[in-house]
Design an enzyme around this catalytic site. Structure first.
Site, PDB file in Angstrom:
ATOM      1  N   THR A 120      -0.486  -3.501   7.321  1.00  0.00           N
ATOM      2  CA  THR A 120      -1.367  -4.657   7.513  1.00  0.00           C
ATOM      3  C   THR A 120      -0.770  -5.535   8.614  1.00  0.00           C
ATOM      4  OG1 THR A 120      -2.013  -4.573   5.217  1.00  0.00           O
ATOM      5  CG2 THR A 120      -2.414  -6.656   6.379  1.00  0.00           C
ATOM      6  N   PHE A 151      -6.628  -0.096   1.851  1.00  0.00           N
ATOM      7  CA  PHE A 151      -7.112  -1.016   0.814  1.00  0.00           C
ATOM      8  C   PHE A 151      -6.627  -0.624  -0.582  1.00  0.00           C
ATOM      9  CE2 PHE A 151     -10.203  -1.050   4.305  1.00  0.00           C
ATOM     10  CZ  PHE A 151     -10.184  -2.403   4.623  1.00  0.00           C
ATOM     11  N   GLY A 272      -5.909 -16.232 -14.584  1.00  0.00           N
ATOM     12  CA  GLY A 272      -4.583 -15.818 -15.056  1.00  0.00           C
ATOM     13  C   GLY A 272      -3.509 -16.739 -14.530  1.00  0.00           C
ATOM     14  N   CYS A 279       1.383  -8.186  -1.012  1.00  0.00           N
ATOM     15  CA  CYS A 279       0.325  -8.293   0.003  1.00  0.00           C
ATOM     16  C   CYS A 279      -0.326  -9.673   0.086  1.00  0.00           C
ATOM     17  CB  CYS A 279      -0.743  -7.235  -0.256  1.00  0.00           C
ATOM     18  SG  CYS A 279      -0.127  -5.580   0.070  1.00  0.00           S
TER      19      CYS A 279
HETATM   20  N1  LIG Z   1       1.777  -2.151  -1.145  1.00  0.00           N
HETATM   21  C1  LIG Z   1       0.461  -2.264  -1.090  1.00  0.00           C
HETATM   22  O1  LIG Z   1      -0.242  -2.337  -2.108  1.00  0.00           O
HETATM   23  C2  LIG Z   1      -0.243  -2.289   0.242  1.00  0.00           C
HETATM   24  C3  LIG Z   1      -1.628  -2.100   0.305  1.00  0.00           C
HETATM   25  C4  LIG Z   1      -2.250  -2.110   1.547  1.00  0.00           C
HETATM   26  C5  LIG Z   1      -1.506  -2.335   2.688  1.00  0.00           C
HETATM   27  N2  LIG Z   1      -0.170  -2.545   2.601  1.00  0.00           N
HETATM   28  C6  LIG Z   1       0.582  -2.757   3.840  1.00  0.00           C
HETATM   29  O2  LIG Z   1       1.232  -1.536   4.194  1.00  0.00           O
HETATM   30  C7  LIG Z   1       2.505  -1.806   4.799  1.00  0.00           C
HETATM   31  C8  LIG Z   1       3.593  -1.087   4.026  1.00  0.00           C
HETATM   32  O3  LIG Z   1       3.640  -1.632   2.718  1.00  0.00           O
HETATM   33  P1  LIG Z   1       4.502  -0.961   1.554  1.00  0.00           P
HETATM   34  O4  LIG Z   1       4.228  -1.737   0.332  1.00  0.00           O
HETATM   35  O5  LIG Z   1       4.293   0.504   1.566  1.00  0.00           O
HETATM   36  O6  LIG Z   1       5.991  -1.272   2.090  1.00  0.00           O
HETATM   37  P2  LIG Z   1       7.355  -0.697   1.551  1.00  0.00           P
HETATM   38  O7  LIG Z   1       8.371  -1.739   1.822  1.00  0.00           O
HETATM   39  O8  LIG Z   1       7.198  -0.166   0.166  1.00  0.00           O
HETATM   40  O9  LIG Z   1       7.654   0.570   2.497  1.00  0.00           O
HETATM   41  C9  LIG Z   1       7.980   0.478   3.846  1.00  0.00           C
HETATM   42  C10 LIG Z   1       8.820   1.703   4.209  1.00  0.00           C
HETATM   43  O10 LIG Z   1       9.015   1.723   5.616  1.00  0.00           O
HETATM   44  C11 LIG Z   1      10.333   2.176   5.868  1.00  0.00           C
HETATM   45  N3  LIG Z   1      10.726   1.771   7.228  1.00  0.00           N
HETATM   46  C12 LIG Z   1      10.940   0.518   7.706  1.00  0.00           C
HETATM   47  N4  LIG Z   1      11.249   0.573   9.015  1.00  0.00           N
HETATM   48  C13 LIG Z   1      11.218   1.868   9.375  1.00  0.00           C
HETATM   49  C14 LIG Z   1      11.445   2.561  10.586  1.00  0.00           C
HETATM   50  N5  LIG Z   1      11.762   1.912  11.721  1.00  0.00           N
HETATM   51  N6  LIG Z   1      11.345   3.904  10.601  1.00  0.00           N
HETATM   52  C15 LIG Z   1      11.029   4.581   9.474  1.00  0.00           C
HETATM   53  N7  LIG Z   1      10.793   3.972   8.295  1.00  0.00           N
HETATM   54  C16 LIG Z   1      10.893   2.637   8.243  1.00  0.00           C
HETATM   55  C17 LIG Z   1      11.158   1.551   4.763  1.00  0.00           C
HETATM   56  O11 LIG Z   1      12.389   2.222   4.571  1.00  0.00           O
HETATM   57  C18 LIG Z   1      10.207   1.710   3.572  1.00  0.00           C
HETATM   58  O12 LIG Z   1      10.426   2.948   2.907  1.00  0.00           O
HETATM   59  C19 LIG Z   1       2.634  -3.319   4.829  1.00  0.00           C
HETATM   60  O13 LIG Z   1       2.162  -3.796   6.069  1.00  0.00           O
HETATM   61  C20 LIG Z   1       1.703  -3.767   3.726  1.00  0.00           C
HETATM   62  O14 LIG Z   1       1.219  -5.071   3.938  1.00  0.00           O
HETATM   63  C21 LIG Z   1       0.490  -2.510   1.413  1.00  0.00           C
END
Ligand SMILES: NC(=O)c1ccc[n+]([C@@H]2O[C@H](COP(=O)([O-])OP(=O)(O)OC[C@H]3O[C@@H](n4cnc5c(N)ncnc54)[C@H](O)[C@@H]3O)[C@@H](O)[C@H]2O)c1
Length: 471
Positions: A120, A151, A272, A279
């Site tokens: 995101t 999403f 709640g 996020c």
């Molecule tokens: N978690 C959710 O529910 C959700 C839903 C929709 C969108 N998003 C978006 O997706 C993105 C990721 O979220 P997440 O919750 O999966 O994050 P997360 O922190 O769980 O995972 C991120 C991963 O990226 C890796 N990483 C970081 N820098 C790196 C690099 N240079 N090379 C290789 N790997 C690298 C980290 O080691 C980690 O494993 C964010 O922008 C978040 O806002 C998250």
């Protein structure tokens, strides 16, 4: 299709496993060697339904794990960036992880590539990614940057990914759009859903999902606007719940009345203890920051955030209303994850509440079906970690329900009553019917509904207390 996904967190790992299940060859790249080792050994680093099955199905075959981004890019037609975009101290999105990935890609471009923002990110990020790749000597026609916002919701991430309401693709060239269309074809042409071994369809899912093609900027805005709208819906109903408490109305009835208006709908009208997670809080701040940068003061978002914080303060007041003084009181806590179905405690309102109650001098025994271990990394030994809900309740002055896990909605109420020192339940997720709780001998506080009790003592809760339900 050969696909690289950079970042194997909640989004990257789920997307990788699902793309593999859709028939693609996926390389998941991460720079966390410990995580890669765990994944290669067959461990599943996050709690997510159906993820263990998918990883077992595809690990080492159509899904491999690597720390070698260059080789992965060379072997792929599309590179999805799914690294974290945490908030900076100023509340903007920290895009340094995205940039560090974008800087490596040019040296691996050996044929046309689509670089896809899955993380995101604020509007204009695709322009920056393009600039960074060009600055590092990639020919302009050797790649495109697309936006494909995700999403999925933690807790139902796999089914959200495979049975989405819609797929949004922001692409500024037809060449790039056609690659993303091909990647999602097993979902959009319905072929995935015909398969005997497809992950089962959740109740509400409509298949096949539409694929919406927009400009990259529109797609970037769609994701931020979507999260901001959902957070607004939560804060709106929490504000209505506060009104209900003041006048002795029942927010559940109000929600039924509002939600059955087809223009509004019933989903996300759950009062709640406020939203949390990795996020909504960060995306709202980032959206406000990018709006400000573009010359627009998005004040509505300030109010959404204020109501959200206030909701936690109101809950602590409820604990005071139920127990008077808090120093030395023993509380059982059900739930530490930011929502049910996940082990994620990032920005969890439950953890923030536990920290506040510890500061007030409470002793806490908590139980979460999946998040105890992760919570231990933050809360250390400041609380006791119980093996189940009844152990958390044992000898407690009151039981607090802070996460909406399904198992918390079907507790053995007689057993719970016996465990508690006083039969007081303060439910931040409205999992029980107040009348039933009073009839079973509890004093039951919830959100936006009158206090229910079998006690004849005077209740201390605003004007709403006058309308308490008595069994
Ligand atoms: N978690 C959710 O529910 C959700 C839903 C929709 C969108 N998003 C978006 O997706 C993105 C990721 O979220 P997440 O919750 O999966 O994050 P997360 O922190 O769980 O995972 C991120 C991963 O990226 C890796 N990483 C970081 N820098 C790196 C690099 N240079 N090379 C290789 N790997 C690298 C980290 O080691 C980690 O494993 C964010 O922008 C978040 O806002 C998250």
């Amino acid at each position: 299709m050969h696909i690289t996904i950079v970042g194997s967190g909640y989004v990257g790992l789920v997307a990788g496993a699902c793309f593999a299940d859709m028939g693609h060859q996926v390389i998941l790249v991460d720079n966390d060697q410990q995580k890669l080792d765990a994944l290669n050994k067959g461990q599943v680093p996050i709690h997510e339904k159906f993820l263990p099955e998918l990883l077992d199905r595809h690990r080492g075959r159509s899904l491999t794990f690597s720390d070698d981004l260059r080789s992965a890019v060379q072997a792929s037609a599309a590179v999805f960036i799914a690294v974290g975009t945490p908030p900076t101290e100023q509340g903007e999105a920290d895009l340094s992880y995205v940039e560090s990935v974008a800087r490596i890609i040019p040296s691996a471009i050996n044929s046309y590539k689509v670089v896809v923002e899955k993380s995101t990110v604020p509007v204009y990020t695709s322009d920056w990614i393009r600039k960074i790749i060009l600055r590092n000597a990639a020919p302009p026609d050797s790649f495109d940057v697309a936006s494909n916002p995700e999403f999925l919701r933690e807790g139902t991430a796999v089914t959200d990914f495979l049975y989405p309401d819609r797929i949004v693709v922001g692409a500024d060239t037809e060449r790039c759009a056609s690659i993303l269309r091909a990647i999602y074809a097993p979902l959009t042409d319905g072929s995935y859903y015909q398969r005997q071994d497809a992950i089962p369809r959740p109740d509400r899912a409509q298949t096949p999902p539409p694929l919406i093609i927009t400009s990259t900027k529109s797609a970037e805005l769609i994701k931020h606007a979507c999260n901001a709208f959902l957070a607004m819906k939560i804060s709106f109903i929490n504000a209505v719940a506060s009104m209900c408490e003041s006048v002795g109305a029942n927010v559940q009835q109000v929600c039924q009345g509002i939600g059955s208006d087809s223009r509004i709908g019933p989903r996300f009208l759950n009062p709640g203890i406020g939203y949390g997670g990795s996020c909504f809080p960060k995306d709202l701040m980032a959206f406000r920051a990018v709006a400000r940068e573009c010359g627009y003061e998005f004040r509505l978002l300030d109010e959404v955030m204020r109501i959200n914080e206030d909701q936690r303060r109101r809950f602590v007041r409820k604990v005071h209303d139920a127990l008077w003084t808090l120093r030395g009181k023993r509380l059982g806590v059900l739930g530490l994850a930011f929502k049910g179905g996940t082990d994620d405690i990032r920005e969890s309102p439950a953890v923030l509440l536990v920290q506040t109650l510890l500061q007030e001098g409470c002793k806490i025994a908590a139980y979460d079906p999946a998040a105890n271990e992760r919570a231990r990394e933050v809360l250390n030994a400041s609380i006791e970690y119980a093996a189940d809900a009844y152990e958390a309740a044992s000898g407690a002055d009151a039981l607090l329900i802070l996460t909406e896990w399904e198992e918390f909605a079907s507790l053995d109420l007689d057993r719970l009553h016996q465990q508690l020192k006083y039969p007081i339940v303060i439910d931040g997720r409205n999992l029980y019917d107040p009348g039933t709780m009073a009839a079973r001998g509890f004093t039951y506080y919830s959100v936006g509904r009158p206090v229910a009790t079998s006690e004849t003592l005077p209740l201390q809760e605003g004007a709403g207390a006058k309308k308490a339900i008595r069994s």
